[in-house]
Motif scaffolding. Sequence first.
Motif, PDB file in Angstrom:
ATOM      1  N   LYS A  87     -38.389  26.786  53.911  1.00  0.00           N
ATOM      2  CA  LYS A  87     -39.655  26.083  53.772  1.00  0.00           C
ATOM      3  C   LYS A  87     -40.070  25.484  55.109  1.00  0.00           C
TER       4      LYS A  87
ATOM      5  N   GLY B 217     -41.319  29.359  50.629  1.00  0.00           N
ATOM      6  CA  GLY B 217     -40.118  29.649  51.411  1.00  0.00           C
ATOM      7  C   GLY B 217     -40.210  30.919  52.227  1.00  0.00           C
TER       8      GLY B 217
ATOM      9  N   SER C 204     -38.569  20.793  54.380  1.00  0.00           N
ATOM     10  CA  SER C 204     -37.621  20.672  53.273  1.00  0.00           C
ATOM     11  C   SER C 204     -36.904  19.332  53.371  1.00  0.00           C
TER      12      SER C 204
END
Length: 256
Positions: free
Chosen positions: A95, A158, A98
């Motif tokens: 990501k 992601g 995160s």
Amino acid sequence: MDIKGKVVVISGGASGLGEATARHFLSIGVRGVVALDRDAARGAAIAEELGEGYLAVECDVADADAVQASIDAGIERFGRIDVAVAAAAIGGPAKLISRKGPIPMDRFDQVVKVNLYGTVHLSRSAALAMTRNEPNADGERGVIINLASGAAYEGQVGQVAYSASKAAIVGMTLPLMRELAEHGIRVVTVAPGAFDTPMYEQAPPEVKEGIVSASLFPKRMGKASEFALFAEEIVRNAMHNGRSYRFDAGLMLPVS
């Protein structure tokens, strides 16, 4: 292009879509396959099985010199390069932000270097080799098939790096075709959807189940052998040029 007797170079040629394409092309009469892959042991095992027509070359496609050396090895063995299939890729899920913080840029760079730079490295080395081929009746000297992904259009959470690398491959298809047309070299990009390959072995079962449930028909993941058949069609039919084809049975990738 009549595929019989031709020489095909495939990055990622020892696993997944690349391996399936190598096996299929050899089964329909190509003279040789030059399979670039980082997994030397797997490549050697396939070469032992398939024989002299399959040349396994250990290669990191992110390294331009290594790709050129692999092309040179293929020409030394088989005398020419007629078709290039850029199938090498990594996922590198991460990501942008995160719990651990922002995406590590070395991870982003690695995905782009393998997926995008690796595709360019193969295209530039293979295209140069193709320019030396005698043209057929259409003036055709070679075919380049680059692999994008459904993530180029509907990237999942992601997939920032992966989607960026694959969208770039779609974006360079038309300018590559326009440039290489004068040399009689066709350029096509295929954007596969969810195929049952080693890349998806890393995914949790619920992710694969979610993709299958989102599929309308057939309600399953694609088979690598089905991609190989499409690659054959692209090589055989000269009207495939300058386009990016979604090859996914109409699948729209879910958010995550």
